[in-house]
Design a protein around this motif. Structure first.
Motif, mmCIF file in Angstrom:
data_model
loop_
_atom_site.group_PDB
_atom_site.id
_atom_site.type_symbol
_atom_site.label_atom_id
_atom_site.label_comp_id
_atom_site.label_asym_id
_atom_site.label_seq_id
_atom_site.Cartn_x
_atom_site.Cartn_y
_atom_site.Cartn_z
ATOM 1 N N ASP A 1 0.758 -1.375 -0.233
ATOM 2 C CA ASP A 1 -0.218 -0.127 0.084
ATOM 3 C C ASP A 1 0.770 1.247 0.719
ATOM 4 O OD1 ASP A 1 -1.934 1.793 0.113
ATOM 5 O OD2 ASP A 1 -2.995 1.203 2.061
ATOM 6 N N ALA B 1 3.164 -1.456 4.680
ATOM 7 C CA ALA B 1 2.482 0.016 4.165
ATOM 8 C C ALA B 1 3.401 1.227 4.102
ATOM 9 C CB ALA B 1 1.675 0.347 5.224
ATOM 10 N N CYS C 1 0.361 5.254 2.279
ATOM 11 C CA CYS C 1 -0.958 4.230 2.569
ATOM 12 C C CYS C 1 -1.759 5.461 4.334
ATOM 13 C CB CYS C 1 -0.244 3.193 3.534
ATOM 14 S SG CYS C 1 0.918 3.964 4.433
ATOM 15 N N ALA D 1 -4.809 -0.157 4.618
ATOM 16 C CA ALA D 1 -3.873 -0.340 5.438
ATOM 17 C C ALA D 1 -4.461 -1.708 6.955
ATOM 18 C CB ALA D 1 -2.363 0.062 5.931
ATOM 19 N N LEU E 1 -0.973 -1.422 -4.156
ATOM 20 C CA LEU E 1 -2.126 -0.244 -4.221
ATOM 21 C C LEU E 1 -1.698 1.455 -4.101
ATOM 22 C CD1 LEU E 1 -5.412 0.282 -3.643
ATOM 23 C CD2 LEU E 1 -4.620 0.138 -1.161
#
Ligand SMILES: C[S@@+](CC[C@H](N)C(=O)[O-])C[C@H]1O[C@@H](n2cnc3c(N)ncnc32)[C@H](O)[C@@H]1O
Length: 271
Positions: free
Chosen positions: A63, A84, A66, A72, A130
Motif C-alpha cells: 500500500d 504500508a 498508505c 491497510a 495499491l
C-alpha cells in the motif's frame, strides 16, 4: 499530431504546476496526519473500495502512500498481510497506533517515498500493489512503471476525477480561482501508451458528512484551502452554515451539492 506523440507525462507535470493549491511536502503531510486520520475515519471510502476490489484471502498487499492506514487497517482486518509505505512519519505513527489498538499484527510499515530505491528499502514484490489517492508524484509514468515492477498479480489505483475531494463551490464562496490540476485521464492515457488497458470504475461518496459540531464541520472543509485570511474564515463559516443541518442527537450534517468522486483503475499484470 499522432496520439502516440503526446507526452502525457509532460502534460501532467505542466497541469500540476497550475493547480490551485500548493504541492504538499512530507512536512505538510506530517502536520495533517492527525486531522486526516480523523477525517477518513468517518468516510465511506474504505468500505466502498474494499467491496469493489475484494482481494482474495492470502493476498499480500503493498500500500504505497498508505496514510494513516485508511486501507491497510481494513485489509489487515481481513487477515491479509500488508506492507504500508509512506514518506510521512506521522502518517505511519497514526497507522501503527491504530493497528496496535485493533490488535492487528500483519502490517509492516516502511518509511519511504515513491522516488526512493525500493530495493534498497527492502520492499519485496507483492500480489497486489495499491496506490489509493496517493499518486501526487512528479514522474507519473515512473511511478506506474514501479507499481508494475513490484506487482505479482494486481494493481489498483484510486485516482482523482475532476476536483477530487475538493469542493469548487467553496473556492467560489471564497472568491478564489479553482484549478483542480490533472486527474485520472492522464493516468489512463499513460497506461494506454504503456500497452495497458485497465478496468475503470468510479466511487462516489461523502456527499453528506456527519460532524460532532459546527467547528468540526468547519475543520472538515477548511483543509481544502491554504492560508485562510480572517475575511475568508467568515466566508468559510457562511459556506458551512448554508449546507449544515442539525440532527436530533446534537450532531450536524453537512451536505455538498455533489458527492466526492474518484476513479478506480485496476488491472492484472499478466493480462
Ligand atoms: C491523500 S493521502 C491518502 C492516504 C491513503 N492512501 C488514503 O487513501 O486515505 C496521501 C498520502 O500519500 C503520502 N505521500 C504523498 N507523497 C508521497 C511520496 N512521494 N511518497 C510516499 N508517500 C507519499 C502522504 O504522506 C499521504 O499519507
Amino acid at each position: 499530431m499522432k496520439y502516440a506523440d503526446i507526452d502525457w507525462n509532460r502534460l501532467w507535470q505542466e497541469e500540476r504546476r497550475q493547480k490551485s493549491w500548493r504541492r504538499k511536502k512530507k512536512k505538510d503531510w506530517d502536520k495533517r496526519a492527525n486531522s486526516f486520520a480523523k477525517r477518513t475515519a468517518g468516510s465511506d471510502f474504505s468500505d466502498l473500495l474494499l467491496a469493489m476490489i475484494a482481494p482474495p484471502a492470502g493476498t499480500s498487499v503493498l500500500d504505497v502512500g498508505c496514510g494513516p492506514g485508511t486501507m491497510a487497517i481494513p485489509l489487515a482486518r481481513l487477515g491479509l498481510t500488508v506492507t504500508a509505505m509512506d514518506f510521512s512519519e506521522q502518517m505511519l505513527a497514526q497507522l501503527s497506533s491504530r493497528a496496535a489498538v485493533a490488535n492487528l499484527e500483519t502490517i509492516t510499515t516502511i518509511h519511504g517515498s515513491w522516488t526512493d530505491d525500493w530495493q534498497e528499502l527492502g520492499v519485496g514484490r507483492h500480489d497486489l500493489v495499491l496506490a489509493a489517492r496517493s499518486l501526487a508524484v512528479e514522474d507519473l509514468r515512473g511511478a506506474l512503471e514501479k507499481m508494475v515492477a513490484w506487482a505479482r498479480q494486481e494493481i489498483v489505483i484510486v485516482d482523482r476525477v475532476g476536483p477530487g475531494p475538493f469542493d469548487p463551490e467553496l473556492f467560489a464562496a471564497l472568491g478564489r480561482p479553482f484549478e483542480p490540476g490533472p486527474d485520472f485521464v492522464f493516468t489512463m492515457n499513460i497506461l494506454f501508451q504503456m500497452g495497458v488497458t485497465p478496468r475503470l470504475d468510479y466511487l462516489e461518496f461523502d456527499q453528506q458528512r456527519r460532524y460532532a459540531d459546527r467547528q468540526e464541520a468547519m475543520d472538515g472543509c477548511g483543509w481544502m484551502v491554504d492560508d485562510l485570511s480572517d475575511a475568508e474564515q467568515q466566508k468559510l463559516a457562511a459556506y458551512v452554515d448554508e449546507r449544515l443541518s442539525s440532527n436530533s442527537d446534537g450532531t450536524v450534517t453537512l451536505t455538498r451539492s455533489k458527492p466526492v468522486k474518484w476513479a478506480v483503475i485496476r488491472w492484472n499484470v499478466h493480462e
